[in-house]
Design a protein around this motif. Structure first.
Motif, mmCIF file in Angstrom:
data_model
loop_
_atom_site.group_PDB
_atom_site.id
_atom_site.type_symbol
_atom_site.label_atom_id
_atom_site.label_comp_id
_atom_site.label_asym_id
_atom_site.label_seq_id
_atom_site.Cartn_x
_atom_site.Cartn_y
_atom_site.Cartn_z
ATOM 1 N N TYR A 130 9.512 -14.853 -81.916
ATOM 2 C CA TYR A 130 9.691 -13.509 -81.379
ATOM 3 C C TYR A 130 8.311 -12.903 -81.157
ATOM 4 O O TYR A 130 7.530 -12.775 -82.094
ATOM 5 N N THR A 131 7.990 -12.548 -79.915
ATOM 6 C CA THR A 131 6.624 -12.133 -79.625
ATOM 7 C C THR A 131 6.506 -10.720 -79.080
ATOM 8 O O THR A 131 5.547 -10.033 -79.355
ATOM 9 N N TYR A 132 7.462 -10.273 -78.272
ATOM 10 C CA TYR A 132 7.305 -8.984 -77.609
ATOM 11 C C TYR A 132 7.611 -7.812 -78.530
ATOM 12 O O TYR A 132 6.896 -6.825 -78.552
ATOM 13 N N ASN A 133 8.741 -7.897 -79.248
ATOM 14 C CA ASN A 133 9.212 -6.777 -80.052
ATOM 15 C C ASN A 133 9.453 -7.244 -81.485
ATOM 16 O O ASN A 133 10.089 -8.268 -81.704
ATOM 17 N N GLY A 134 8.934 -6.492 -82.437
ATOM 18 C CA GLY A 134 9.104 -6.856 -83.842
ATOM 19 C C GLY A 134 10.183 -6.015 -84.492
ATOM 20 O O GLY A 134 10.037 -4.802 -84.644
ATOM 21 N N GLU A 135 11.274 -6.648 -84.882
ATOM 22 C CA GLU A 135 12.354 -5.929 -85.558
ATOM 23 C C GLU A 135 12.260 -6.154 -87.063
ATOM 24 O O GLU A 135 11.858 -7.225 -87.526
ATOM 25 N N VAL A 136 12.629 -5.131 -87.811
ATOM 26 C CA VAL A 136 12.643 -5.231 -89.267
ATOM 27 C C VAL A 136 14.072 -5.576 -89.676
ATOM 28 O O VAL A 136 14.955 -4.715 -89.740
ATOM 29 N N LEU A 137 14.310 -6.860 -89.943
ATOM 30 C CA LEU A 137 15.625 -7.354 -90.316
ATOM 31 C C LEU A 137 15.457 -8.359 -91.448
ATOM 32 O O LEU A 137 14.380 -8.961 -91.590
ATOM 33 N N PRO A 138 16.492 -8.583 -92.241
ATOM 34 C CA PRO A 138 16.366 -9.587 -93.305
ATOM 35 C C PRO A 138 15.933 -10.949 -92.762
ATOM 36 O O PRO A 138 15.117 -11.637 -93.383
ATOM 37 N N GLU A 139 16.450 -11.334 -91.581
ATOM 38 C CA GLU A 139 16.116 -12.669 -91.087
ATOM 39 C C GLU A 139 14.669 -12.763 -90.571
ATOM 40 O O GLU A 139 14.055 -13.816 -90.632
#
Length: 669
Positions: free
Chosen positions: A21-30
Motif C-alpha cells: 500500500y503506497t498512496y494512502n496509509g490507513e490505520v487498521l489492525p491488518e
C-alpha cells in the motif's frame, strides 16, 4: 521508506503475493500487524513507522483514523500504536542502528521500483516540455546572473522566473509528469506550459539582449554566439538567408575564416550554416560577415582545410570522415563501419535504427505499466516510402527517410557531420495507433555485461543480462539524456532530447519513443510527435568520448543574436565600457565537473553556483570568474550553512568527491 516497503494493502490474502500500500496509509489492525510481521530486523530496531492519511490527491489523516489509532493503542495481540513525528522516528532509528552490536545490512546502489515502467514514456508532450523548460529556465537564470554581475541585479527577473518555475514544478506533480492523468489534465498542462515558456523566454531574451548590446558590432555585421554549457564547443549556427551572404566571407573574432553551407527547406526558405569554433563555455564569441575586400589579410591562410564534399552519398550508402554507412530497402541500417577504430558496429546479420512496434496491453494500469510479456508481440516498421538527399555540403549531409505503418507515418532525417562523430536522427511521427509501444533498436557488435545510464547529477550502471529476477525486473529502465554500451577501447552511446524509457538486453540498445495507452486518457499520444535521438560511436569509454558533453550539446543548443551596438542605458550601466568580442564569464579547469546552475541568491545579490562531479573521479577543482571575487562560501542546497572558501583574485579552488554536488555563494568586488 519503511511504510513504502513493508505496509501491505488492506484486504490482501496472506497466502498470496503481497501488494503493498503506497498512496494512502490507513490505520487498521491488518496494516499495523502487516508492518510488524513483515519487518525482519526486530533485534536491531523494534519501533516501526506507519505514515497514515490520504495522500493520493491530498486529504491527510481523518477523524476515523485518529480514533482507530486510539483504540489500537492498547489492543491485546497487537503492537503498541502511538502517534509521533517522522523526524523523531528516523533520529531514533539512526541511534538504534548505531548502538546495535548486530550485523546491519546496508544497500549501496539503485533501489529500482519493479512497477510503473510505462510512466517513463506516457504522454510524450509533457515529458518533452519538462525537459525543455528545465533547460530554458537554466539558461534564463545564467544570462540574467551574468548581466546582474555586470550592471546590478535591479533588473533581475525574479518574479518571472519564480512564476515559471512554479508552473513547471506543479506539472511535475503525480500523476501529471508520469503521464497517468485524465485527458483534461493535459489540456490544462499545455496551457500552463505555454505560459511558463513565455515567462522564461522573455526573461532569457531580456538578459541575452542586454549582454549582446554591450558587444560592439564593429564595421561589419556581427552575431553573438552564446554558450551556457560548462565546456567550450564547436557548433554550426543557422541564420536566415540574406542576399548579401552569397559573396560574403565569414570570420571569427580572431580573424579566422569560417566554413559555411547554404541550405534550403522544403517550403523554399533558405538559410546559412556557419561553423563556429571554440565558443567559450559559460560565455560567448562573435562572428562577422564581411565583403571579400574587408576580410583579414590572413583569411586565406587561416581558412578551414575541409574538402568541398567531405560526405559522399550513394544510392543506399554514405561515407563521411568518420563512417561508412549502408541501409537496406526497408530503411534500416545494415552497416556502420567506424574508420577510427576499424570496427563494424552493427551486429552481424542484424539491422540498426530499426523501429520495433509492440502490442502494449498491460494487465493493470494501462498508462502506468509495461508488462514483460510485451516482448512476445513485435512488428517492424518496414514500409519505406522514400529516401532522398536533402542537404549535401561542406559541413553536413541530410538524408530523409519516410515510412508508413498502419495509419501512422514516420519522417526522419539522418544528419551526418564533417567534423562531429555524432549522428543525429530528428524524427517527426504522426501516430494513430492505440495500445502500441514504439521503440528504436540498435543491435551492436559490442560485448558488455553492463550499460551506463545517465541519471540526475551522475550515472548508474545496470546489467545487460537476465541472470536473476532482479536483473530481468529491470527490462525497462529510466535514464536522462544518454545511455552507453562499451567494451574496452570501443563503444556506442545513444543520446536523446526528450525521452526517458530505455532497455538494454545483451547487445541491443533500445529507446522507447511512444506509448499510446487508452486509460485513463483514451487518446494518449495520438497525434504528432517531434524528437531527436543521436548515435555516438566512440573510442574508449563514455567519459573519454565526451558522451555527457555531446548529450548536453544536443539538448542545449547555442543561442545566437545579431549585434546591435547596445543602448545608452546599457552603456551607462558599464560607464561606457564595452564587452570584448569573446568572453568567458565563469569556468573550471576540470574535465569531470559540470557547472549546472548560476543564479541570483534568494536573499541577496550574490551568485549561487551549483556544480556536480559526473564521472566518479576525485580531485581538486579550480574555478575562474571574469570579475574579481570579494567572498566565496560553500552553502547547502537551501543556500544556508555557509562555510568560507579561500580565494585569490578571480579564482577559488575546492576538493570534490565522486558524484558530489556542491553549491557556492559568490560575491564580486
Amino acid at each position: 521508506m519503511t511504510h513504502y516497503i513493508t505496509t501491505p494493502h488492506p484486504g490482501h490474502d496472506k497466502n498470496s503475493i503481497y501488494r503493498f500500500y503506497t498512496y494512502n496509509g490507513e490505520v487498521l489492525p491488518e496494516t499495523v500487524t502487516g508492518i510488524w510481521d513483515n519487518y525482519r530486523d526486530k533485534e536491531i530496531n523494534d519501533e516501526l513507522l506507519l505514515a497514515f492519511g490520504y495522500g493520493d490527491g491530498g486529504g491527510g489523516p481523518t477523524r476515523e483514523m485518529l480514533e482507530m489509532r486510539r483504540r489500537l493503542e492498547r489492543m491485546p495481540g497487537l503492537p503498541n500504536v502511538t502517534t509521533g513525528r517522522a523526524d523523531e522516528f528516523f533520529n531514533q532509528l539512526e541511534n538504534n542502528v548505531r548502538s546495535s552490536d548486530r550485523y546491519v545490512h546496508k544497500w549501496d546502489g539503485e533501489l529500482y521500483l519493479e512497477l510503473h515502467r510505462g510512466t517513463y514514456t506516457s504522454q510524450a508532450f509533457i515529458k518533452k516540455m519538462n525537459r525543455q523548460m528545465e533547460h530554458l529556465l537554466r539558461n534564463a537564470e545564467i544570462v540574467s546572473a551574468f548581466w546582474g554581475a555586470l550592471a546590478g541585479f535591479g533588473s533581475y527577473p525574479s518574479d518571472r522566473l519564480y512564476e515559471s518555475w512554479k508552473i513547471v514544478l506543479r506539472n511535475q506533480f503525480h500523476d501529471i509528469l508520469p503521464g497517468s492523468s485524465i485527458a483534461e489534465v493535459y489540456e490544462d498542462s499545455r496551457l500552463e506550459y505555454a505560459e511558463a515558456e513565455k515567462l522564461a523566454a522573455g526573461a532569457f531574451a531580456d538578459g541575452f539582449g542586454r549582454l549582446a548590446g554591450l558587444v560592439p558590432t564593429g564595421v561589419s555585421s556581427g552575431w553573438i554566439v552564446f554558450n551556457t554549457l560548462t565546456w567550450d564547443r564547436d557548433e554550426c549556427i543557422r541564420l536566415p538567408w540574406e542576399d548579401r551572404f552569397g559573396n560574403a566571407i565569414w570570420e571569427s573574432a580572431d580573424g579566422q575564416r569560417l566554413a559555411t553551407q547554404r541550405i534550403q527547406s522544403d517550403n523554399g526558405e533558405a538559410a546559412l550554416l556557419v561553423r563556429v569554433r571554440n565558443i567559450p563555455g559559460l560565455g560567448y564569441t562573435t562572428v562577422y560577415c564581411k565583403e571579400a575586400e574587408e576580410a583579414s589579410a590572413d583569411g586565406a591562410l587561416l581558412a578551414a582545410d575541409q574538402p568541398a564534399q567531405p560526405i559522399v552519398v550513394a544510392e543506399s550508402s554514405v561515407a563521411t570522415p568518420f563512417y561508412e554507412i549502408e541501409w537496406n530497402a526497408e530503411g534500416q541500417l545494415t552497416r556502420l563501419y567506424d574508420k577510427r577504430t576499424g570496427r563494424e558496429l552493427i551486429a552481424a546479420g542484424e539491422t540498426a535504427n530499426r523501429f520495433d512496434v509492440h502490442e502494449d496491453k498491460p494487465l493493470n494500469n494501462d498508462a502506468w505499466d509495461i508488462d514483460i510479456f510485451y516482448y512476445e508481440s513485435v512488428r517492424q516498421v518496414s514500409e519505406l516510402k522514400s529516401v532522398r538527399v536533402v542537404e549535401q555540403g561542406e559541413l553536413r549531409a541530410v538524408i530523409r527517410f519516410n515510412w508508413e505503418y498502419e495509419s501512422s507515418t514516420i519522417e526522419q532525417d539522418m544528419i551526418l557531420y564533417a567534423d562531429n562523430p555524432r549522428i543525429d536522427f530528428p524524427t517527426r511521427v504522426h501516430w494513430q495507433e492505440h495500445q502500441q509501444l514504439l521503440k528504436v533498436a540498435f543491435p551492436l557488435a559490442v560485448r558488455a555485461t553492463s550499460a551506463t545510464h545517465e541519471i540526475q547529477f551522475g550515472n548508474v550502471e545496470r546489467p545487460t543480462h537476465w541472470n536473476n529476477s532482479w536483473d530481468f525486473a529491470r527490462f525497462e529502465t529510466c535514464a536522462q539524456r544518454w545511455i552507453d554500451l562499451s567494451e574496452r577501447g570501443c563503444g556506442v552511446s545513444l543520446l536523446n532530447d526528450c525521452k526517458y524509457g530505455h532497455d538494454v538486453r545483451d547487445h541491443v540498445m533500445r529507446l522507447t519513443l511512444i506509448k499510446s495507452a487508452v486509460s485513463p486518457d483514451a487518446n494518449a499520444d495520438i497525434g504528432d510527435h517531434a524528437f531527436t535521438y543521436s548515435l555516438l560511436p566512440h573510442e574508449g569509454d563514455w567519459f573519454a568520448a565526451g558522451t555527457t558533453i555531446q548529450a548536453a550539446r544536443l539538448n542545449i543548443p547555442v543561442e545566437v543574436a545579431k549585434l546591435g551596438g547596445g543602448t545608452s542605458a546599457e552603456a551607462d550601466a558599464r560607464n561606457g565600457a564595452a564587452l570584448p568580442a569573446t568572453l568567458r564569464f565563469f569556468g573550471t579547469d576540470s574535465d569531470h565537473v559540470v557547472v549546472d546552475t548560476i543564479k541570483k541568491a534568494e536573499d541577496s545579490d550574490d551568485w549561487i553556483v551549483r556544480c556536480y562531479e559526473f564521472a566518479g573521479k576525485r580531485g581538486n577543482v579550480r574555478f575562474d570568474a571574469h570579475l574579481a571575487l570579494q567572498s566565496v562560501e560553500e552553502v547547502n542546497l537551501m543556500e544556508r550553512e555557509a562555510a568560507k572558501v579561500g580565494h585569490s583574485g578571480q579564482t577559488f579552488e575546492t576538493d570534490i568527491k565522486p558524484y558530489e554536488i556542491k553549491s557556492f555563494r559568490i560575491r564580486f568586488s
